[in-house]
Design a protein around this motif. Sequence first.
Motif, PDB file in Angstrom:
ATOM      1  N   PHE A 187       5.190   9.521  -8.279  1.00  0.00           N
ATOM      2  CA  PHE A 187       5.706  10.888  -8.275  1.00  0.00           C
ATOM      3  C   PHE A 187       6.295  11.275  -6.914  1.00  0.00           C
ATOM      4  O   PHE A 187       7.296  11.997  -6.850  1.00  0.00           O
ATOM      5  N   ASN A 188       5.677  10.810  -5.825  1.00  0.00           N
ATOM      6  CA  ASN A 188       6.130  11.206  -4.487  1.00  0.00           C
ATOM      7  C   ASN A 188       7.130  10.240  -3.871  1.00  0.00           C
ATOM      8  O   ASN A 188       7.799  10.593  -2.895  1.00  0.00           O
ATOM      9  N   GLN A 189       7.187   9.013  -4.390  1.00  0.00           N
ATOM     10  CA  GLN A 189       8.095   7.996  -3.861  1.00  0.00           C
ATOM     11  C   GLN A 189       7.861   7.760  -2.369  1.00  0.00           C
ATOM     12  O   GLN A 189       8.807   7.651  -1.586  1.00  0.00           O
ATOM     13  N   GLU A 190       6.573   7.678  -1.969  1.00  0.00           N
ATOM     14  CA  GLU A 190       6.261   7.501  -0.552  1.00  0.00           C
ATOM     15  C   GLU A 190       5.865   6.073  -0.210  1.00  0.00           C
ATOM     16  O   GLU A 190       5.945   5.674   0.942  1.00  0.00           O
ATOM     17  N   MET A 191       5.376   5.315  -1.179  1.00  0.00           N
ATOM     18  CA  MET A 191       5.018   3.921  -0.946  1.00  0.00           C
ATOM     19  C   MET A 191       5.263   3.137  -2.219  1.00  0.00           C
ATOM     20  O   MET A 191       5.432   3.717  -3.300  1.00  0.00           O
ATOM     21  N   SER A 192       5.274   1.826  -2.086  1.00  0.00           N
ATOM     22  CA  SER A 192       5.510   0.990  -3.255  1.00  0.00           C
ATOM     23  C   SER A 192       4.296   1.011  -4.174  1.00  0.00           C
ATOM     24  O   SER A 192       3.166   1.276  -3.744  1.00  0.00           O
ATOM     25  N   LEU A 193       4.535   0.710  -5.444  1.00  0.00           N
ATOM     26  CA  LEU A 193       3.440   0.703  -6.406  1.00  0.00           C
ATOM     27  C   LEU A 193       2.427  -0.388  -6.078  1.00  0.00           C
ATOM     28  O   LEU A 193       1.220  -0.211  -6.281  1.00  0.00           O
ATOM     29  N   GLY A 194       2.913  -1.524  -5.578  1.00  0.00           N
ATOM     30  CA  GLY A 194       1.995  -2.598  -5.215  1.00  0.00           C
ATOM     31  C   GLY A 194       1.066  -2.197  -4.085  1.00  0.00           C
ATOM     32  O   GLY A 194      -0.144  -2.462  -4.135  1.00  0.00           O
ATOM     33  N   GLN A 195       1.612  -1.556  -3.068  1.00  0.00           N
ATOM     34  CA  GLN A 195       0.785  -1.108  -1.953  1.00  0.00           C
ATOM     35  C   GLN A 195      -0.195  -0.028  -2.399  1.00  0.00           C
ATOM     36  O   GLN A 195      -1.360  -0.024  -1.988  1.00  0.00           O
ATOM     37  N   ALA A 196       0.268   0.883  -3.254  1.00  0.00           N
ATOM     38  CA  ALA A 196      -0.617   1.936  -3.749  1.00  0.00           C
ATOM     39  C   ALA A 196      -1.737   1.357  -4.605  1.00  0.00           C
ATOM     40  O   ALA A 196      -2.890   1.807  -4.533  1.00  0.00           O
ATOM     41  N   THR A 197      -1.416   0.345  -5.408  1.00  0.00           N
ATOM     42  CA  THR A 197      -2.447  -0.301  -6.224  1.00  0.00           C
ATOM     43  C   THR A 197      -3.483  -0.987  -5.350  1.00  0.00           C
ATOM     44  O   THR A 197      -4.694  -0.929  -5.625  1.00  0.00           O
ATOM     45  N   LYS A 198      -3.026  -1.619  -4.280  1.00  0.00           N
ATOM     46  CA  LYS A 198      -3.952  -2.273  -3.348  1.00  0.00           C
ATOM     47  C   LYS A 198      -4.896  -1.254  -2.715  1.00  0.00           C
ATOM     48  O   LYS A 198      -6.107  -1.497  -2.598  1.00  0.00           O
ATOM     49  N   VAL A 199      -4.353  -0.110  -2.331  1.00  0.00           N
ATOM     50  CA  VAL A 199      -5.194   0.942  -1.749  1.00  0.00           C
ATOM     51  C   VAL A 199      -6.202   1.446  -2.780  1.00  0.00           C
ATOM     52  O   VAL A 199      -7.364   1.722  -2.454  1.00  0.00           O
TER      53      VAL A 199
END
Length: 300
Positions: A187-199
Motif C-alpha cells: 500500500f505504501n510502496q516503501e520497500m520491496s515485498l521480499g524485504q517486507a516478508t523477511k521483516v
Amino acid sequence: MGAAAFLMVEYVGISYVEVIKAALLPALISYIALIYIVHLEACKAGMQGLERHYKPTLAQSLLSFASTIVGLLVLSAVIYYGVGWTKDVFGAAATPMIAAVIFIAYVILVKISANYQDHTLEDPNADITSVPDPGPTIKSGLYFLLPIVVLVWCLTVERFSPGLSAFWATVFMIFILLTQRPLMAFFNQEMSLGQATKVGVIDLLESLVSGARNMIGIGVATAAAGIVVGVVTLTGIGLVMTEFVEFISGGNILLMLLFTALISLILGMGLPTTANYIVVSTLMAPVIVTLGANMALSFL
C-alpha cells in the motif's frame, strides 16, 4: 484472569458464555480497583504523567474509559448476536463465509493503518517525552482486534474448547505477523515485498522467543501447582482439610465460607492467577461441595 477463565471452563464443564456472565461484575470491580490503586501509588510517589498534545477534561477521560468498555462489550455482542445467526442459517458454510469476511476486513484495516504509520525512523533508545495522539495510534493497529473476534467467535458461536479457540486465534495472529508488513509495503510502496516478508518472519521469530520467555514463570508455577495437586490426591489431605474447616466453622455456612476464603488467600500468596486457581479449586472447592452436601443431608 483470561487464562483462569479457560481453566474454569475445563474444570467446571460449563460454556464460556456462562463464565463471562458470572465474571463480568467481579472483573469490572477488580480492574476499577486496580486502576485506583495504581493512581494512589503514583500520587504517593509524586509521579507525573507525560506531556499530552491535548489535555482532556475529567468528563472526557471518563467518557473515553466508558467508551472503551462499552466498545468491547458491543464487539462481543455483535459477534454473538449479530453474526451468530449465520451458523443457524448457513450451517457448516457459515465458518468459511465468516473467515472470508474477516480476511476482507483485515485487508481494509491494514490499508487504513498504512495511512497512519509514522514513516520517520525513530531511535528506540530515545526518551519518550510526550504521549502519542490516541487517535492515530488506535487506527494504526485496529486489525489487531481481529484475533479477538476469532477467539470470541470460536468460544461463543462455534462452542469450541478454550484450547482449540485459542489455537485458531493464535494461528490468525501468526498470519497477521507474516502478512502485515508485506501488505503495508504494497500500500505504501516503501520497500520491496521480499524485504517486507523477511521483516515479518523476523517479527514472528522474535515474538515466539518473547512468548516463550514470558511463559517460563507461568510454566514453573503451574508445574508447582501440579505437584501440590498430586500430593493432595495421593495423601488424602483434602479430607483432613474438609474436617478441619467443618470443625472450626461449627457447621455454620457463613463461617465455613469465610474460613475457606482465608485459607484460599493464604494458599494463593505468591502464585500467578493460573496456578492459584488450580491449587484453590483442587484443595478448597471439594471442601465447600462436601460440607454443603453433608449439611443438605443433615436437613433431610
